[in-house]
Structures are given as structure tokens and as C-alpha cells.
Enzyme design. Sequence first.
Site, mmCIF file in Angstrom:
data_model
loop_
_atom_site.group_PDB
_atom_site.id
_atom_site.type_symbol
_atom_site.label_atom_id
_atom_site.label_comp_id
_atom_site.label_asym_id
_atom_site.label_seq_id
_atom_site.Cartn_x
_atom_site.Cartn_y
_atom_site.Cartn_z
ATOM 1 N N LYS A 161 -1.783 -9.156 10.936
ATOM 2 C CA LYS A 161 -2.811 -8.476 10.340
ATOM 3 C C LYS A 161 -4.161 -8.371 11.796
ATOM 4 C CE LYS A 161 -1.921 -9.094 5.690
ATOM 5 N NZ LYS A 161 -2.154 -8.328 4.866
ATOM 6 N N LYS A 267 4.524 -1.109 -2.707
ATOM 7 C CA LYS A 267 4.549 -1.940 -2.971
ATOM 8 C C LYS A 267 5.004 -2.648 -4.985
ATOM 9 C CE LYS A 267 1.903 -4.414 0.346
ATOM 10 N NZ LYS A 267 0.398 -4.865 0.806
#
Length: 360
Positions: A161, A267
Site C-alpha cells: 500500500k 474480488k
Amino acid sequence: MLHLAVMPYRLHFRKPAPTSRGILTTRTIWFVHAWRSEAPEQVGWGESGPLPGLSRDGSEEFGLRAKQFCAQFNDAHFDSIDEAQQWVQQAIWDFPALAFGAEMALRDLHTGAQRRWWNTPFTRGEQALPTHGLIWMDDIDGILQQIETKIAAGFTVIKLKIGALPFDQELALLRTVRNAHPDVEIRLDANGAFSPAEALDRLDALAPLKIAFVEQPVQTGMWGVLADLCRCSPVPIALDEELIAIRSPEERDALLSIVRPQFLIIKPTLLGGFAASEDWIAEAEMRAIRWIINSLLESNLGLNAICQWTSALGGAQIHGLGTGGLFTNNPPSPLTLNGNCLQIDPSLPWQLPDLAETDA
């Protein structure tokens, strides 16, 4: 006649998990059960785990809505699993996590209620499935330590991230990693941290580091900005959160045609399940857009199903699949991690919660 029911289960993280949406210590999911009235002892299992603040159906009322969904399903008196699945697909745009869990449970029931949703060399324990090494948010030293641990364990792809720390510090960190590990694939997730004015400059700064792609560089809804970035950026762009807000096939097709990203992050929990995710993949491939499958903090039940589906799709790309090690009370399963590879050990049994005691 087919029946559905849902039961909550609270997962406990081994240690507080810092995410872009706060620090998580617990996570509530709902197990979905499917059975036939003539054989109630044979139960198919699914999992619905909307993530508050991210999932389209991640509200506090999810449990009530899930029970209402099951009541409507049961009132329809389905005998055919195919017809039942078609009915479930109507929920993918409004209740994607719920549709995912129901589709999973019905498929498990259809394939024998043995938690073998697909029959592939992976599900039979004959092949392994490599995954990326996910690096959790931390300070610079903590991130570097995680990276070294992952690479020492055999991971060849790492995902970080970015956006939580000052960009110059993150850039220096990435230079350190690249210099030490020139052959490791680095994937970045910005979670919309770049402003439109600075995004291209930051992508230019990242280009010499051979970044595989940057997920969601700017906030969602900026299709024009994203289209420009996808056309001009020296680093490939992946869409992730941008997919969540889409509510129709027409809107999905418009997003892909206008923005033209280089990658999609798929996802199933967020997109409405396996069939809905395959629709996204089909539309992406029509436009030469590549795709990566990611799990989303599922328990071992949902993670197993996603891994099995991933193995059925085939392809050589390395996906972003969990390892099952985040939770203290994750139901034990045959899924194991060996180095950077997930594998099913047929000698290990499932130990699923008692149907009457799932609110742990």
C-alpha cells in the site's frame, strides 16, 4: 425443495490489522447454508463477508437483509439449482457479498457438499497455486522487515500500500527494495491517495522502479482523469475500488470502454460472486485488459472457494490470494501455505463450526 439460511461468525485477528479504512481487530462474516428438504443432513456452505466502508452492501443492516433474502429464496420453492442460481444472480448489483455466499453454498451442495467447488489438479492436491506476498501498512522499518521476510520465504511478487506515508519516503523505500531485489515483481495499491494534479508526476517518479502496476491512483468516480492516466502513465494502471460502484452491465461496459485500464483487480466478494466476476473478466479480455484475482479477508471457507475457482480459470499470472493465517478462530481447512504457494492437503479435514453455534 432447496433452502438457504445465514448465520453470523465473528473472526478475530491475531493482531490489529492496519488497513486503508482503519485498524481491524474483528471481522463479522455470515456463513450461508444450502440444503434440500428431503436431505437436510447434506449442507452446502458459502460465505458472505461485506467489508464496512468498502462493500456496496456493507451496512449495519446486512444481517437483517440476508435473512430477508433467504426467506424470499425459500418462499420461491426452487427444486433446480440452476434456477436457484439464476435467481441469486439478480442480487449481484445490490447485494454482491450476499450473492457471492449464496452462489458458493448452492455450488457446494451441487458438487456433493464436500467443499470441493471445482475439480482441478489444485483441488485434488496435485498442483500448487502461487500467490503474492501482501505487505501490511507500517512504518518504513516495519515494511522493509515484512518485505525481507516474504522474499526469504520464496515470494516472487509483493504488494504494498502507498499513500499513508510521505511520498518521498515511500519512493526511497521502493528504491531500496528494487536495488536489493531487482527481479522481484512489485505491485502497488494507492487506494486513491494521489490527487489528479499530482498523479502523473508520481507515476513518472515510480516508472524507473519497474512497478508492475498501481491500483486506483486517484479517488473513484474520476473516469476522465483515470482515462488520461491510463493513456499517458509510464506505469500500468489497475482498477479496484472503481468496480464496486458499478450497478449494471451497461455501466460496467462504459467504464471499461472509457477508462481502458491495463489491469482489473477482481474480488468476488465485492463483485457478486464467481459468475459475476467471470463476466468482468470476459469484458476485460475483449478489450485486451489483464486481470488479477484478489481475496478480501475471507475465512478459510471463502478463501478455499476463491482459490479453487482461480485454479479452474487457469493462466500463468500470480494472483493476490490470502493465506488463512490472519485469524485466531479461522475454521481449519485442508488449505496450506508452502513458501509462496497455496496447496490443498487432502489428508487434512475440514473443521467447520457447528451450525447452531456460529456466532463465535
